[in-house]
Design an enzyme around this catalytic site. Structure first.
Site, short mmCIF file in Angstrom:
data_model
loop_
_atom_site.label_atom_id
_atom_site.label_comp_id
_atom_site.label_asym_id
_atom_site.label_seq_id
_atom_site.Cartn_x
_atom_site.Cartn_y
_atom_site.Cartn_z
CG ASP A 27 44.35 -121.53 -24.05
OD1 ASP A 27 44.67 -122.43 -24.85
OD2 ASP A 27 43.80 -121.75 -22.95
CD GLU B 14 39.82 -129.52 -19.73
OE1 GLU B 14 40.38 -128.78 -20.57
OE2 GLU B 14 39.21 -129.08 -18.74
O1 KIV Z 1 42.91 -122.63 -20.27
C1 KIV Z 1 43.51 -123.52 -19.64
O2 KIV Z 1 44.02 -123.30 -18.54
C2 KIV Z 1 43.61 -124.83 -20.25
C3 KIV Z 1 44.06 -125.96 -19.39
C4 KIV Z 1 42.95 -126.42 -18.54
C5 KIV Z 1 44.62 -127.07 -20.20
O3 KIV Z 1 43.27 -124.99 -21.39
#
Ligand code: KIV
Length: 260
Positions: free
Chosen positions: A81, A177
């Site tokens: 991310d 989501e």
């Molecule tokens: O940060 C995370 O774990 C996510 C998931 C909820 C898809 O973005």
């Protein structure tokens, strides 16, 4: 697993199983258990760091955990991310942040939150050959604007526009989501890239869960969409209680745990 194989799963009718991980032992187990991809999510801020939102997580922290997970994963593709404010400033900032992630962790791809609003940024990442996964519906990094991280997002036309904007800009996949099943099914039908659902019903091309939630490590978090596959908090607590009791009674260490 590679990005092209991940994308091909959609046309081949292979469902994709994705889980989050943040450290070695869990990443090794999930990899050996056959997940297609591991997401080093910025949920790190909540489940590992114990904070109430994902907003404080830094790019350096994502890189630290991303590198650990990449070393542990032998088969699964690792996606990291981009945390809050590491890409929202400009497409140039996003390319610099994502470039650091790929160079310093060895991950295959990054994920960012947003559809229409991030289309230019997704395009810049794709143009730099940085595979990028989109994330629409409930976007935890927008919690201050949305007011809640648990509200189902129901604006069908806005969701479809977000999904199509991400695909058209070059995202290789997209997380959906907390959106109603019917809308997720329509988005999945209308996109040629895989949709990965969390709280978006069974018709997505794949599913992702936060590992700490599905393993029962987080305390009291039980949203409707979550299936808890184990209660590891209870297992670990009773193991530690047994250890404490045995240390205090003198039962541990026994002769078999002692050197002559
Ligand atoms: O940060 C995370 O774990 C996510 C998931 C909820 C898809 O973005």
């Amino acid at each position: 697993m590679t990005v092209p194989r991940f994308v091909a799963a959609k046309t081949q009718g292979r469902k994709l199983a994705v889980l989050t991980a943040y450290e070695t032992a869990w990443a090794e187990m999930f990899d050996a258990a056959g997940v297609d991809a591991i997401l080093v999510g910025d949920t790190l801020g909540m489940v590992v760091q114990g904070k109430s939102t994902t907003l404080p997580v830094t790019l350096d922290e994502m890189i630290y955990h991303g590198e650990i997970v990449v070393r542990a994963a032998k088969h699964a593709m690792v996606i990291v991310d981009l945390p809050f404010m590491s890409y929202q400033v400009s497409p140039q900032q996003a390319v610099a942040s994502a470039g650091r992630v790929l160079k310093e962790t060895g991950a295959a791809a990054v994920k960012l939150e947003g559809g229409v609003a991030q289309a230019e940024t997704i395009r810049a990442l794709a143009a730099a050959d940085i595979p990028v996964m989109g994330h629409i519906g409930m976007r935890p990094q927008s919690v201050r604007k949305l007011g809640s991280m648990s509200r189902v997002q129901r604006d069908e036309e806005a969701l479809l526009a977000d999904a199509k904007a991400a695909e058209e800009a070059g995202a290789f996949s997209i997380v959906l989501e907390l959106i109603p099943r019917g809308i997720a099914a329509r988005v999945t039908r209308e996109l040629s890239i895989p949709t990965i659902g969390i709280g978006a019903g069974p018709d997505c091309d794949g599913q992702v869960l936060v590992s700490y939630d599905m393993l029962g490590l987080t305390n009291g978090f039980r949203p409707k969409f979550l299936k808890q596959y184990a209660d590891l908090r209870a297992v670990a607590t009773s193991a530690v209680e047994a250890y404490v009791a045995e240390v205090k009674s003198g039962a541990f260490p026994g002769a078999e745990h002692s050197h002559d």
